[in-house]
Design an enzyme around this catalytic site. Structure first.
Site, PDB file in Angstrom:
ATOM      1  N   SER A   1       0.860  -0.760  -0.087  1.00  0.00           N
ATOM      2  CA  SER A   1      -0.252  -0.277  -0.169  1.00  0.00           C
ATOM      3  C   SER A   1       0.751   1.123  -0.304  1.00  0.00           C
ATOM      4  CB  SER A   1      -1.447  -0.081   1.324  1.00  0.00           C
ATOM      5  OG  SER A   1      -1.749  -1.160   0.755  1.00  0.00           O
TER       6      SER A   1
ATOM      7  N   ASP B   1      -0.877   5.379   8.371  1.00  0.00           N
ATOM      8  CA  ASP B   1      -1.189   4.202   7.492  1.00  0.00           C
ATOM      9  C   ASP B   1      -1.036   4.545   6.058  1.00  0.00           C
ATOM     10  OD1 ASP B   1      -0.344   1.269   7.946  1.00  0.00           O
ATOM     11  OD2 ASP B   1      -2.727   1.434   7.284  1.00  0.00           O
TER      12      ASP B   1
ATOM     13  N   GLU C   1     -10.049   6.847   1.930  1.00  0.00           N
ATOM     14  CA  GLU C   1      -9.377   5.345   2.231  1.00  0.00           C
ATOM     15  C   GLU C   1     -10.493   4.275   3.129  1.00  0.00           C
ATOM     16  OE1 GLU C   1      -6.402   2.411   2.782  1.00  0.00           O
ATOM     17  OE2 GLU C   1      -6.228   4.545   4.692  1.00  0.00           O
TER      18      GLU C   1
END
Length: 584
Positions: free
Chosen positions: A185, A244, A383
């Site tokens: 990612s 993240d 997201e």
């Protein structure tokens, strides 16, 4: 034959394919937005005196074209002070003229050439706003399963459509990293948000050979470009920790996505106008319970001092909607937020500890309300993180319902765009998972486990019910449910049914440090041990290399078509905002 081989050898030297250990950053075929800041670096495989290193750009001395000389490092060092070779580094370079730039380096018997495409954009913006919606790990199977679960199928035809189904532009997106066909990612979202491909785990940098994760050659992110070249507002929303990979890619510059305490500082440097998600542990001062910081920085206080209102619950977020507080920081969990199923039906995970978490739609509504007050427009990234986080452990029902929630965000974005037609909507994933939907599992069928799987004509149709009409199944514990399976997995016990007792943990580490099947599921009726097909240092299923599907609509979305690299997506975004326009 000798003449042919000699010609091939000469061609190899000219194109830079030889001497592969000599590296120039940005890499060959890099695409660079005009006036966008980036770091230039040359890594030589041997030690050379400075006067023996020749660097040209389109045949001219590089300092003449770049406007400044690079720092020369006679002996660049790696781990344990091992000398790696010489290097040149020039930080914060920007090129104002579009065109092809061929950079050639020669030092002794080392030689390398790369060519960059420096591009501008149209002078007139196409869109005022962009809503970039990303399902982490979103694959075609997730979309298909979400449509079947939420809408149903009768006599072979879907009984309804997802909001994302009717976006009128589409492209297939290549996700590979600079060092492997496989991806994560960090580098995938970084490619979307910078226009540069990178290495697995890297954010906003080209991964170089030095061990320091913060000294790698940086490239400008879209949030930084917006701050440099526009007055637009910026919003970032995630159901994961804000530090993240996906949300961090809008602001971060690090070789290691795990540098989460430092990434919070990078958010503070850019200061997005709306920042909503989990991950408060890295904002909290180290002496506060739950903090994961090792220093004395209190980023909650720092953001408040910078004019942010801070909210920590769904109730507080709802109170913020319609207010004029300006900058908004929402931190609703110390880690990743719980899934829709756990928050709304199963009450598993950490819902008992964090009982008032908002959903992705709640956060997006407030963000759109706040950001749309800017007359210059906004860029909003949303997201749905747990499509991925539940697909890794093969917890398919949770992953599919997360996809349904993501689609509700798409519906909200389309509603906003209907009233604000100068808005582009983009819906995509950062990478895929090796997952397929093959039929149904019928709990009323005789036998156990695999005996209940229906394929081909035996599959029939699932019997999920949405009696309240909210677009979500009233329960996932139905007698005939979807059959989804991963094509890669660690050793684990396949239990054939929804994971009602909590998020699935397929494998655990043994005394040898290897991941083996979690025997907590061994006695589930019908459970079958599946021997893994990925290395034993993996505890869950891994990402797939398959192309991602991107769909879009709105002004500027015509730029999405055919096959595109993820770095090409950035070009469409900045062109829609005219961030590379000649401002002379």
């Amino acid at each position: 034959m000798r003449i042919l081989l000699a010609a091939l050898a000469a061609t190899t030297v000219l194109t830079g394919a030889a001497f592969a250990d000599t590296t120039i950053y940005p890499l060959d075929r890099a695409t660079i937005l005009v006036n966008s800041k980036f770091d230039f670096k040359v890594e030589l495989d041997n030690v050379h005196p400075e006067d023996a290193v020749e660097v040209t750009v389109n045949g001219k001395p590089y300092a003449e074209v770049f406007g400044a000389p690079a720092q020369f490092v006679a002996e660049e060092k790696g781990k344990d002070d091992k000398v790696l070779g010489s290097a040149l580094i020039l930080r914060d370079l920007a090129l104002a003229e579009p065109g092809a730039y061929t950079v050639s380096v020669k030092a002794g018997d080392e030689a390398k050439s790369v060519t960059w495409d420096v591009y501008g954009t149209d002078a007139t913006p196409k869109a005022k706003n962009i809503i970039f919606i990303l399902g982490d790990g979103l694959s075609v199977a997730h979309r298909t399963a979400a449509r079947i679960m939420s809408k149903g199928v009768t006599e072979g035809k879907a009984d309804g459509r997802l909001a994302m189904d009717d976006l009128d532009r589409m492209a297939f997106i290549g996700t590979s990293s600079t060092h492997s066909i496989a991806t994560d990612s960090a580098n995938t979202m970084s490619a979307y948000m910078t226009g540069h491909k990178s290495r697995v785990n890297a954010l906003g940098v080209y991964a170089d050979r030095t061990p320091d994760s913060f000294d790698d050659p940086k490239v400008e992110t879209i949030a930084e470009a917006l701050r440099r070249a526009s007055n637009k507002s910026i919003g970032i929303i995630s159901t994961a920790e804000l530090e993240d990979a996906t949300p961090a890619a809008l602001v971060a510059h690090t070789r290691k996505r795990a540098d989460k305490p430092e990434i919070v500082g990078m958010f503070y440097d850019v200061q997005p106008d709306v920042l909503l998600g989990g991950g408060s542990a890295y904002f909290l001062k180290s002496d506060i319970p739950g903090s994961k910081r090792k220093d004395d920085k209190d980023y909650i206080q720092l953001f408040q001092d910078a004019g942010y209102s801070v909210v920590t619950t769904k109730s507080e977020l709802a109170a913020a909607e319609g207010s004029n507080q300006g900058k908004l920081l929402g931190l609703f969990h110390t880690g990743n937020m719980d899934t829709w199923l756990d928050r709304n039906q199963l009450k598993k995970g950490t819902v008992g500890k964090f009982g008032d978490q908002p959903g992705l739609v709640d956060m997006t509504k407030v963000a759109l309300d706040q950001l749309s007050k800017n007359p210059d427009g906004f860029f909003l990234m949303v997201e749905g993180a747990s499509v991925d986080k539940m697909s890794h452990p093969m917890d398919w029902e949770r992953a599919v319902v997360e996809t349904i929630e993501l689609d509700h965000v798409v519906a909200l974005a389309r509603e906003f765009a209907a009233n604000n037609p100068d808005t582009m909507i983009v819906v995509t994933g950062d990478h895929t998972h090796g997952v397929g939907l093959i039929g149904t599992i019928d709990e009323d069928k005789p036998g156990e486990g695999r005996d209940k799987v229906g394929v081909y004509d035996e599959a029939g149709f699932p019997n999920y019910v949405d009696a309240d009409g909210d677009g979500y199944p009233d329960s996932i514990a139905v007698s005939r449910h979807i059959a989804m399976f991963a094509n890669n997995f660690p050793d684990y016990y396949e239990t054939w049914g929804p994971k009602l007792d909590g998020p699935f943990e397929p494998a655990v580490k043994n005394e040898n440090g290897e991941y083996v099947a979690n025997e907590a599921y061994k006695d589930v009726p019908g459970a079958v041990l599946r021997v893994g097909n990925i290395p034993k240092d993996n505890d869950t299923a891994v990402h797939a290399v398959d192309d991602v599907v991107l769909q879009a609509t709105g002004p500027g979305s015509e730029g999405f078509r055919g096959y595109m690299e993820q770095s090409d997506v950035y070009k469409v975004l900045v062109d829609a905002f005219a961030l590379g326009a000649d401002k002379k």
